[in-house]
Design a protein around this motif. Structure first.
Motif, PDB file in Angstrom:
ATOM      1  N   GLU A   1       0.837  -1.212   0.000  1.00  0.00           N
ATOM      2  CA  GLU A   1       0.000   0.000   0.000  1.00  0.00           C
ATOM      3  C   GLU A   1       0.865   1.252   0.000  1.00  0.00           C
ATOM      4  OE1 GLU A   1      -4.140  -1.401   2.155  1.00  0.00           O
ATOM      5  OE2 GLU A   1      -2.559  -0.572   3.420  1.00  0.00           O
ATOM      6  N   LYS A   2       1.918   1.247   0.786  1.00  0.00           N
ATOM      7  CA  LYS A   2       2.816   2.400   0.817  1.00  0.00           C
ATOM      8  C   LYS A   2       3.527   2.587  -0.526  1.00  0.00           C
ATOM      9  CE  LYS A   2       3.984   2.929   5.653  1.00  0.00           C
ATOM     10  NZ  LYS A   2       5.069   2.921   6.634  1.00  0.00           N
ATOM     11  N   LYS A   3       3.926   1.489  -1.140  1.00  0.00           N
ATOM     12  CA  LYS A   3       4.627   1.563  -2.425  1.00  0.00           C
ATOM     13  C   LYS A   3       3.721   2.050  -3.553  1.00  0.00           C
ATOM     14  CE  LYS A   3       8.783   0.214  -1.468  1.00  0.00           C
ATOM     15  NZ  LYS A   3       9.930   1.067  -1.710  1.00  0.00           N
ATOM     16  N   PHE A   4       2.422   1.793  -3.426  1.00  0.00           N
ATOM     17  CA  PHE A   4       1.485   2.141  -4.501  1.00  0.00           C
ATOM     18  C   PHE A   4       0.664   3.397  -4.210  1.00  0.00           C
ATOM     19  CE2 PHE A   4       1.378  -2.568  -5.855  1.00  0.00           C
ATOM     20  CZ  PHE A   4       2.442  -2.378  -6.717  1.00  0.00           C
ATOM     21  N   THR A   5       1.108   4.237  -3.296  1.00  0.00           N
ATOM     22  CA  THR A   5       0.351   5.455  -2.981  1.00  0.00           C
ATOM     23  C   THR A   5       0.247   6.396  -4.174  1.00  0.00           C
ATOM     24  OG1 THR A   5       2.341   6.493  -2.074  1.00  0.00           O
ATOM     25  CG2 THR A   5       0.828   5.462  -0.500  1.00  0.00           C
ATOM     26  N   ARG A   6       1.141   6.257  -5.147  1.00  0.00           N
ATOM     27  CA  ARG A   6       1.089   7.126  -6.332  1.00  0.00           C
ATOM     28  C   ARG A   6       0.017   6.685  -7.332  1.00  0.00           C
ATOM     29  NH1 ARG A   6       6.299   6.524  -8.676  1.00  0.00           N
ATOM     30  NH2 ARG A   6       5.413   7.662 -10.415  1.00  0.00           N
ATOM     31  N   ILE A   7      -0.606   5.530  -7.111  1.00  0.00           N
ATOM     32  CA  ILE A   7      -1.714   5.120  -7.977  1.00  0.00           C
ATOM     33  C   ILE A   7      -2.937   5.914  -7.533  1.00  0.00           C
ATOM     34  CG2 ILE A   7      -3.218   3.239  -8.735  1.00  0.00           C
ATOM     35  CD1 ILE A   7      -0.849   1.331  -8.342  1.00  0.00           C
ATOM     36  N   GLN A   8      -3.469   6.719  -8.428  1.00  0.00           N
ATOM     37  CA  GLN A   8      -4.502   7.684  -8.061  1.00  0.00           C
ATOM     38  C   GLN A   8      -5.880   7.066  -7.864  1.00  0.00           C
ATOM     39  OE1 GLN A   8      -3.847  10.232 -11.399  1.00  0.00           O
ATOM     40  NE2 GLN A   8      -2.032  11.154 -10.492  1.00  0.00           N
ATOM     41  N   ASN A   9      -6.273   6.129  -8.697  1.00  0.00           N
ATOM     42  CA  ASN A   9      -7.577   5.486  -8.591  1.00  0.00           C
ATOM     43  C   ASN A   9      -7.490   4.424  -7.501  1.00  0.00           C
ATOM     44  OD1 ASN A   9      -9.720   3.561  -8.978  1.00  0.00           O
ATOM     45  ND2 ASN A   9     -10.014   4.330 -11.053  1.00  0.00           N
ATOM     46  N   LYS A  10      -8.209   4.623  -6.399  1.00  0.00           N
ATOM     47  CA  LYS A  10      -8.114   3.731  -5.233  1.00  0.00           C
ATOM     48  C   LYS A  10      -8.571   2.313  -5.550  1.00  0.00           C
ATOM     49  CE  LYS A  10      -6.303   6.845  -2.800  1.00  0.00           C
ATOM     50  NZ  LYS A  10      -4.862   6.853  -2.777  1.00  0.00           N
ATOM     51  N   GLU A  11      -9.542   2.176  -6.427  1.00  0.00           N
ATOM     52  CA  GLU A  11     -10.013   0.848  -6.819  1.00  0.00           C
ATOM     53  C   GLU A  11      -8.930   0.119  -7.615  1.00  0.00           C
ATOM     54  OE1 GLU A  11     -14.157  -0.983  -8.598  1.00  0.00           O
ATOM     55  OE2 GLU A  11     -13.501   0.966  -9.319  1.00  0.00           O
ATOM     56  N   VAL A  12      -8.284   0.814  -8.520  1.00  0.00           N
ATOM     57  CA  VAL A  12      -7.184   0.235  -9.288  1.00  0.00           C
ATOM     58  C   VAL A  12      -6.019  -0.078  -8.352  1.00  0.00           C
ATOM     59  CG1 VAL A  12      -5.464   0.691 -11.093  1.00  0.00           C
ATOM     60  CG2 VAL A  12      -7.854   1.306 -11.473  1.00  0.00           C
ATOM     61  N   MET A  13      -5.741   0.814  -7.397  1.00  0.00           N
ATOM     62  CA  MET A  13      -4.665   0.591  -6.443  1.00  0.00           C
ATOM     63  C   MET A  13      -4.894  -0.691  -5.655  1.00  0.00           C
ATOM     64  SD  MET A  13      -3.089   3.008  -3.447  1.00  0.00           S
ATOM     65  CE  MET A  13      -4.056   2.547  -2.047  1.00  0.00           C
TER      66      MET A  13
END
Length: 196
Positions: free
Chosen positions: A130-142
């Motif tokens: 989750e910390k590594k993917f914080t730059r993914i803007q769409n929370k569902e996609v994240m």
């Protein structure tokens, strides 16, 4: 064979199942199995809740991963040496979690068969992703990216999009949930050599 089953389970768990053509009898078997697995998961509710609170990870996400990875069986072991409820590989996710928390080495096989330790390590790894993917803007996609990365490794997921991890995140940020699911479904088998 297990990779295919796991991919289908993840597609169901991430909401991408509308892209699959399933026959009615598969749906019946799925729902019969679902009731058995849900009974198995009930045994681990307190441990899941505790880990969820400790790492601030959604309980449903933890349960989804346990559901897909081991069907709630604490004695599960894959042919690739992933162990326990959350199918932790000692030399991959286990090693990463140990490193993050200043421990030397990697978790033992005995430790990973312990449901409390397994859920704790698996949830810590989700928290790391989750910390590594914080730059993914769409929370569902994240959330979907976290699940795919949990199963295939973070680099395994990102390399499907680009050899450069920053570029991979940029590409993911241009996608809707539907296009992300379609892309994953199409490319995960073609890029198996990148996967852990």
């Amino acid at each position: 064979m297990k990779l295919g089953i796991l991919i289908i389970s993840i597609i169901f768990l991430t909401g991408c199942n509308k892209f699959l053509n399933t026959r009615p009898n598969l749906k019946i078997n799925y729902f019969l199995q679902k009731k058995i697995i849900e009974r198995n998961l009930y045994n681990w509710n307190n441990l899941i809740k505790e880990a969820s609170q400790k790492y601030k990870v959604d309980e449903k996400l933890i349960k989804s991963i346990i559901y897909a990875e081991s069907s709630g069986n604490p004695n599960a072991k894959s042919s690739s040496n992933a162990i326990g409820l959350m199918q932790i590989k000692p030399s991959a996710a286990g090693l990463e979690v140990y490193r993050l928390y200043g421990k030397k080495g990697q978790p033992s096989i005995k430790e990973l068969y312990n449901p409390k330790e397994n859920i704790n390590i698996g949830t810590a790894y989700i928290h790391f992703l989750e910390k590594k993917f914080t730059r993914i803007q769409n929370k569902e996609v994240m959330r979907s990216a976290i699940i795919v990365a949990y199963v295939n490794g973070m680099s395994g997921l990102l390399k499907i999009f680009s050899k450069n991890s920053k570029q991979a995140i940029t590409i993911i940020n241009t996608m809707t949930m539907q296009s992300f699911c379609t892309y994953i479904k199409k490319n995960i088998q073609q890029n198996k050599h990148f996967l852990i």
